[in-house]
Scaffold this active site. Sequence first.
Site, PDB file in Angstrom:
ATOM      1  N   LYS A  75       0.813  -1.213   0.000  1.00  0.00           N
ATOM      2  CA  LYS A  75       0.000   0.000   0.000  1.00  0.00           C
ATOM      3  C   LYS A  75       0.850   1.269   0.000  1.00  0.00           C
ATOM      4  O   LYS A  75       0.655   2.153  -0.818  1.00  0.00           O
ATOM      5  CB  LYS A  75      -0.924  -0.006   1.217  1.00  0.00           C
ATOM      6  CG  LYS A  75      -1.963  -1.116   1.163  1.00  0.00           C
ATOM      7  CD  LYS A  75      -2.884  -1.050   2.361  1.00  0.00           C
ATOM      8  CE  LYS A  75      -3.743  -2.298   2.482  1.00  0.00           C
ATOM      9  NZ  LYS A  75      -2.936  -3.503   2.757  1.00  0.00           N
ATOM     10  N   GLU A  78      11.166  -9.709   5.916  1.00  0.00           N
ATOM     11  CA  GLU A  78      10.218  -9.369   4.860  1.00  0.00           C
ATOM     12  C   GLU A  78      10.883  -9.593   3.517  1.00  0.00           C
ATOM     13  O   GLU A  78      11.917  -8.993   3.228  1.00  0.00           O
ATOM     14  CB  GLU A  78       9.770  -7.923   5.008  1.00  0.00           C
ATOM     15  CG  GLU A  78       9.077  -7.664   6.333  1.00  0.00           C
ATOM     16  CD  GLU A  78       8.627  -6.226   6.469  1.00  0.00           C
ATOM     17  OE1 GLU A  78       8.135  -5.662   5.475  1.00  0.00           O
ATOM     18  OE2 GLU A  78       8.788  -5.664   7.562  1.00  0.00           O
TER      19      GLU A  78
END
Length: 152
Positions: free
Chosen positions: A21, A79
Amino acid sequence: MKSLPYFCRGEVIRGFGRGSKELGIPTANFPDSVVDNLPADISTGIYYGWASLGNGDIHKMVMSIGWNPYYKNTKKSMETHVIHPFKDDFYGEILSVVMVGYIRPERSYDSLDALITAINNDIEEAKVKLELPEHLKLKEDNFFTNTIMNGH
């Protein structure tokens, strides 16, 4: 780092929901069980290597390990950004990665733009380094082909 290349695998969990996002750079998060098993000599920072989802194709990746100073996290995370366009998110899939090399330490940034620029530079560096013969051969490692059959 003597622990590299480092192979690990785990289910993709929901992270902070920021990668796609805010950054336009989707990342897959590993559960704590994978993060907690990292060898002590693998320091925080940005790594590059190979990744595959489920029994899928093997793609180049960059991985951030650490506390993400920009976001001031309190929990260490791993990540992975797989350098490949995927149509869907992959929560619940098994992500297999081999961390091949280290790009740079973690650092904080003054702005989101600076962070995005840094990540894109990391991606470009990873793409080049993974073409080296000693790194390319890890793409063929049977770690990736044995994923489901051995129930790893």
